[in-house]
Design an enzyme around this catalytic site. Sequence first.
Site, short mmCIF file in Angstrom:
data_model
loop_
_atom_site.label_atom_id
_atom_site.label_comp_id
_atom_site.label_asym_id
_atom_site.label_seq_id
_atom_site.Cartn_x
_atom_site.Cartn_y
_atom_site.Cartn_z
N ASP A 19 -28.21 -33.81 0.47
CA ASP A 19 -27.28 -33.35 1.50
C ASP A 19 -27.66 -33.99 2.84
O ASP A 19 -28.79 -33.84 3.31
CB ASP A 19 -27.34 -31.82 1.64
CG ASP A 19 -26.65 -31.11 0.49
OD1 ASP A 19 -25.79 -31.73 -0.15
OD2 ASP A 19 -26.97 -29.93 0.24
N ASP A 49 -13.74 -34.72 1.19
CA ASP A 49 -14.25 -34.15 -0.05
C ASP A 49 -15.32 -33.10 0.24
O ASP A 49 -16.13 -33.27 1.17
CB ASP A 49 -14.85 -35.27 -0.90
CG ASP A 49 -15.50 -34.75 -2.17
OD1 ASP A 49 -14.76 -34.30 -3.07
OD2 ASP A 49 -16.75 -34.78 -2.26
N PHE A 50 -15.35 -32.04 -0.55
CA PHE A 50 -16.36 -30.98 -0.46
C PHE A 50 -16.67 -30.64 1.00
O PHE A 50 -17.82 -30.66 1.44
CB PHE A 50 -17.63 -31.40 -1.20
CG PHE A 50 -18.60 -30.26 -1.44
CD1 PHE A 50 -18.24 -29.18 -2.23
CD2 PHE A 50 -19.86 -30.27 -0.87
CE1 PHE A 50 -19.12 -28.12 -2.45
CE2 PHE A 50 -20.76 -29.21 -1.08
CZ PHE A 50 -20.38 -28.15 -1.87
N ARG A 73 -16.74 -27.91 2.35
CA ARG A 73 -17.59 -26.72 2.46
C ARG A 73 -19.05 -27.10 2.69
O ARG A 73 -19.85 -26.27 3.11
CB ARG A 73 -17.52 -25.88 1.17
CG ARG A 73 -16.20 -25.23 0.88
CD ARG A 73 -16.20 -24.53 -0.48
NE ARG A 73 -17.28 -23.56 -0.60
CZ ARG A 73 -18.32 -23.69 -1.44
NH1 ARG A 73 -18.42 -24.75 -2.23
NH2 ARG A 73 -19.24 -22.77 -1.51
N GLU A 119 -10.86 -30.50 1.64
CA GLU A 119 -11.05 -29.71 0.43
C GLU A 119 -12.05 -28.61 0.74
O GLU A 119 -13.26 -28.85 0.78
CB GLU A 119 -11.57 -30.59 -0.71
CG GLU A 119 -11.82 -29.81 -1.99
CD GLU A 119 -12.75 -30.53 -2.97
OE1 GLU A 119 -12.56 -30.36 -4.18
OE2 GLU A 119 -13.67 -31.23 -2.51
N HIS A 163 18.28 -28.77 -11.19
CA HIS A 163 17.84 -27.68 -12.07
C HIS A 163 17.00 -28.28 -13.20
O HIS A 163 17.09 -29.47 -13.51
CB HIS A 163 19.03 -26.90 -12.64
CG HIS A 163 19.97 -27.73 -13.46
ND1 HIS A 163 19.80 -27.94 -14.81
CD2 HIS A 163 21.08 -28.41 -13.11
CE1 HIS A 163 20.77 -28.71 -15.26
NE2 HIS A 163 21.57 -29.02 -14.25
#
Length: 438
Positions: A173, A204-205, A207, A229, A419
């Site tokens: 990280d 990306d990621f 979080r 994301e 439809h």
Amino acid sequence: MGKNGSLCCFSLLLLLLLAGLASGHQVLFQGFNWESWKQSGGWYNMMMGKVDDIAAAGVTHVWLPPPSHSVSNEGYMPGRLYDIDASKYGNAAELKSLIGALHGKGVQAIADIVINHRCADYKDSRGIYCIFEGGTSDGRLDWGPHMICRDDTKYSDGTANLDTGADFAAAPDIDHLNDRVQRELKEWLLWLKSDLGFDAWRLDFARGYSPEMAKVYIDGTSPSLAVAEVWDNMATGGDGKPNYDQDAHRQNLVNWVDKVGGAASAGMVFDFTTKGILNAAVEGELWRLIDPQGKAPGVMGWWPAKAATFVDNHDTGSTQAMWPFPSDKVMQGYAYILTHPGIPCIFYDHFFNWGFKDQIAALVAIRKRNGITATSALKILMHEGDAYVAEIDGKVVVKIGSRYDVGAVIPAGFVTSAHGNDYAVWEKNGAAATLQRS
């Protein structure tokens, strides 16, 4: 062509590229799946033959896979960030050609930006892979263990800052509080724009690092949009289905947008709240598609201009199938997101591999023809288990669900214009007449 003529053409192209963003008419398209790296002859080369169909469908932005060298074939374990030629999707020249072809049709290119974590090329004296190579002949992005979050103890030397977000166990990280990390990542992002031609970012990621860190990269590189994301688990009941009340889930997504700058920022989020609710709703529980205030139940209902809605992507669908939309109800999902507020995103597989290209393109055409935007007004007319009906901007009505006898709630003056399997769309007579004449 003379100088003035060239300038005129360039100005027109620029206007085309910016038109969708300025007016809220964006329609995104994910231009790959989990298996795309295996494409014989290269994915970028194959996609050159798809540009016309994508542009003709009214798409404004195509999201392309991570462009750099990666330990994983799919691109989500990046290492030498400047090394584009090592990508399994194709080389730098092929990527530039694809982006150029998209630009030639007035379509912007979104780069998949994977900066939460990074894979190292070399071991340090401890025998740990934590010496990074940037992919250039100079020292850009050549980092060591002191650029790894100190609480990532498997890789770090313990001298960096704590992680600002969630841990990613499979790779180091990166310490986004480090000034050099911020500076060199911003330089790389700007290079993706200036050298390769990218216009926008998919984070990306997201979080994995705080929205305050995302703000640094968004503000420092001025993408036309930056869609994140931020995928958290939804609260579920004992039956495994999502709870009706998902306000906490969407609040987390709204908080991310607020912290990157809110309305003034290019930042937005994939509306995972809507994704999860819609997954369950189409299974005979369409009552889920309204909140107690009469609004849509996802981020779409609270901040639609910042909600990128989708049916599936390379993680939730494709061969990973982590959270797939019910396969026999996919077009109900598209009928919903392509007629509703928010910024819809079409998945490559559904458009090209599942045989839904014409149906999806017809829905986008209805969206465009009626001027539906990310902030269009939504009026929900019916929300029962087997039928959901909504009116958008007073111009379009959509029905999803197995029930057919919904005529009583369809306003006067609307006629059917599309439809399919358990969905239908109506337009006002004037729009339908325009369609018939064109």
